[in-house]
Motif scaffolding. Sequence first.
Motif, PDB file in Angstrom:
ATOM      1  N   MET A 220     -10.199  -4.672 -19.044  1.00 18.38           N
ATOM      2  CA  MET A 220      -9.711  -3.530 -18.281  1.00 18.38           C
ATOM      3  C   MET A 220      -9.116  -4.027 -16.963  1.00 18.38           C
ATOM      4  O   MET A 220      -9.418  -5.125 -16.495  1.00 18.38           O
ATOM      5  N   ALA A 221      -8.291  -3.184 -16.374  1.00 17.65           N
ATOM      6  CA  ALA A 221      -7.751  -3.503 -15.048  1.00 17.65           C
ATOM      7  C   ALA A 221      -8.837  -3.336 -13.998  1.00 17.65           C
ATOM      8  O   ALA A 221      -9.804  -2.587 -14.176  1.00 17.65           O
ATOM      9  N   LYS A 222      -8.663  -4.030 -12.901  1.00 13.75           N
ATOM     10  CA  LYS A 222      -9.510  -3.813 -11.725  1.00 13.75           C
ATOM     11  C   LYS A 222      -8.809  -2.792 -10.823  1.00 13.75           C
ATOM     12  O   LYS A 222      -7.581  -2.811 -10.702  1.00 13.75           O
ATOM     13  N   PRO A 223      -9.575  -1.906 -10.173  1.00 15.21           N
ATOM     14  CA  PRO A 223      -8.938  -0.935  -9.268  1.00 15.21           C
ATOM     15  C   PRO A 223      -8.037  -1.604  -8.234  1.00 15.21           C
ATOM     16  O   PRO A 223      -6.984  -1.066  -7.871  1.00 15.21           O
ATOM     17  N   GLU A 224      -8.426  -2.794  -7.784  1.00 11.93           N
ATOM     18  CA  GLU A 224      -7.646  -3.491  -6.770  1.00 11.93           C
ATOM     19  C   GLU A 224      -6.263  -3.885  -7.284  1.00 11.93           C
ATOM     20  O   GLU A 224      -5.311  -4.004  -6.498  1.00 11.93           O
ATOM     21  N   GLU A 225      -6.148  -4.098  -8.590  1.00  7.52           N
ATOM     22  CA  GLU A 225      -4.845  -4.441  -9.156  1.00  7.52           C
ATOM     23  C   GLU A 225      -3.902  -3.242  -9.119  1.00  7.52           C
ATOM     24  O   GLU A 225      -2.699  -3.385  -8.887  1.00  7.52           O
ATOM     25  N   ILE A 226      -4.455  -2.056  -9.330  1.00  4.55           N
ATOM     26  CA  ILE A 226      -3.647  -0.836  -9.202  1.00  4.55           C
ATOM     27  C   ILE A 226      -3.273  -0.634  -7.735  1.00  4.55           C
ATOM     28  O   ILE A 226      -2.152  -0.255  -7.408  1.00  4.55           O
ATOM     29  N   GLY A 227      -4.238  -0.908  -6.858  1.00  5.42           N
ATOM     30  CA  GLY A 227      -3.990  -0.771  -5.426  1.00  5.42           C
ATOM     31  C   GLY A 227      -2.870  -1.677  -4.946  1.00  5.42           C
ATOM     32  O   GLY A 227      -2.059  -1.282  -4.100  1.00  5.42           O
ATOM     33  N   ALA A 228      -2.794  -2.895  -5.497  1.00  2.00           N
ATOM     34  CA  ALA A 228      -1.741  -3.836  -5.093  1.00  2.00           C
ATOM     35  C   ALA A 228      -0.360  -3.326  -5.493  1.00  2.00           C
ATOM     36  O   ALA A 228       0.609  -3.451  -4.737  1.00  2.00           O
ATOM     37  N   LEU A 229      -0.266  -2.727  -6.688  1.00  2.00           N
ATOM     38  CA  LEU A 229       1.019  -2.164  -7.122  1.00  2.00           C
ATOM     39  C   LEU A 229       1.388  -0.958  -6.261  1.00  2.00           C
ATOM     40  O   LEU A 229       2.546  -0.793  -5.866  1.00  2.00           O
ATOM     41  N   ALA A 230       0.396  -0.128  -5.951  1.00  2.00           N
ATOM     42  CA  ALA A 230       0.640   1.027  -5.078  1.00  2.00           C
ATOM     43  C   ALA A 230       1.144   0.576  -3.707  1.00  2.00           C
ATOM     44  O   ALA A 230       2.059   1.177  -3.135  1.00  2.00           O
ATOM     45  N   LEU A 231       0.547  -0.473  -3.186  1.00  2.00           N
ATOM     46  CA  LEU A 231       0.972  -1.012  -1.893  1.00  2.00           C
ATOM     47  C   LEU A 231       2.443  -1.405  -1.931  1.00  2.00           C
ATOM     48  O   LEU A 231       3.217  -1.049  -1.034  1.00  2.00           O
ATOM     49  N   TYR A 232       2.840  -2.126  -2.961  1.00  6.78           N
ATOM     50  CA  TYR A 232       4.240  -2.544  -3.054  1.00  6.78           C
ATOM     51  C   TYR A 232       5.166  -1.332  -3.109  1.00  6.78           C
ATOM     52  O   TYR A 232       6.154  -1.263  -2.366  1.00  6.78           O
ATOM     53  N   LEU A 233       4.854  -0.368  -3.979  1.00  7.80           N
ATOM     54  CA  LEU A 233       5.754   0.774  -4.172  1.00  7.80           C
ATOM     55  C   LEU A 233       5.863   1.654  -2.926  1.00  7.80           C
ATOM     56  O   LEU A 233       6.852   2.362  -2.753  1.00  7.80           O
ATOM     57  N   CYS A 234       4.852   1.601  -2.067  1.00  9.08           N
ATOM     58  CA  CYS A 234       4.881   2.417  -0.846  1.00  9.08           C
ATOM     59  C   CYS A 234       5.366   1.622   0.364  1.00  9.08           C
ATOM     60  O   CYS A 234       5.475   2.178   1.464  1.00  9.08           O
ATOM     61  N   SER A 235       5.660   0.348   0.169  1.00  6.54           N
ATOM     62  CA  SER A 235       6.103  -0.490   1.278  1.00  6.54           C
ATOM     63  C   SER A 235       7.621  -0.428   1.427  1.00  6.54           C
ATOM     64  O   SER A 235       8.344   0.007   0.529  1.00  6.54           O
ATOM     65  N   ASP A 236       8.103  -0.923   2.557  1.00  9.10           N
ATOM     66  CA  ASP A 236       9.549  -0.963   2.801  1.00  9.10           C
ATOM     67  C   ASP A 236      10.254  -1.910   1.838  1.00  9.10           C
ATOM     68  O   ASP A 236      11.461  -1.762   1.586  1.00  9.10           O
ATOM     69  N   GLU A 237       9.530  -2.893   1.300  1.00 11.74           N
ATOM     70  CA  GLU A 237      10.144  -3.824   0.356  1.00 11.74           C
ATOM     71  C   GLU A 237      10.583  -3.138  -0.934  1.00 11.74           C
ATOM     72  O   GLU A 237      11.403  -3.667  -1.681  1.00 11.74           O
TER      73      GLU A 237
END
Length: 257
Positions: A220-237
């Motif tokens: 299964m995925a770790k919650p932190e892995e979802i969090g990392a993708l969320a961080l990217y999508l919400c960042s200026d990058e």
Amino acid sequence: MFRLDNKVALVTGGASGIGLAISKVFAQQGAQVHILEINEQQAQTAVDEITGTGGQAWAHGVDVSKQKQVVEVIDAIAAERKIDILVNNAGIAHIGKAHTTSEEDFDRILSVNIKGVYNCLFAIIPHMQRQGGGVILNMASIAATVGIPDRFVYSTSKGAVFTMTLSVARDYLADHIRCNSISPARVHTPFVDGFISKTYPGQEKEMFEKLSKTQPIGRMAKPEEIGALALYLCSDEASFITGCDYLIDGGFEKLNN
């Protein structure tokens, strides 16, 4: 890269599981995080954990299915600071087929998973329009696009989240509001552990392994892995990304055949 310094982020259901992981990584990367949670004490516990490690966070007790509550909380936050990011994460699960899903359960799931997302969009978009833009991230699921056994109304609700994402992204291009979604497969959260222990008492280890291996990657995925993708999508990058759904499923959709 991927810093959120001086940005204000709202995370619904941000005190447990995936939502907590998102709240933590956003705060770690400099955001001022407002956790909107039906259980305000749980939200405060998450806030204490985040602030204890140097982050900035606030707790708000709100039922996302109640529009008046959502509007009041978001208006109050917006009166103090510009809201840069909304993560529509709050949601509830249900197990059942079409003929075993009661009307009460059907309405309950839709009121949180669909109406809850709509209520937050309804409340925050006018603020983002006035301020010249913002970022919205919705939590969908692979259940939106793949036939998952015994997930009739849950899949229905996540399909709606997926299409709401596309609609919002299209409607507010001129307002510089980006909207994307994430579609995880199984994520190891306290909900999963509770489901296994309740449904398969005495078989917890065996069933955990079985459910883990439904992902081709073998876990299964770790919650932190979802969090990392969320961080990217919400960042200026990620400023060139809108109207997209991101699978994070260990190969479930494309390789599970």
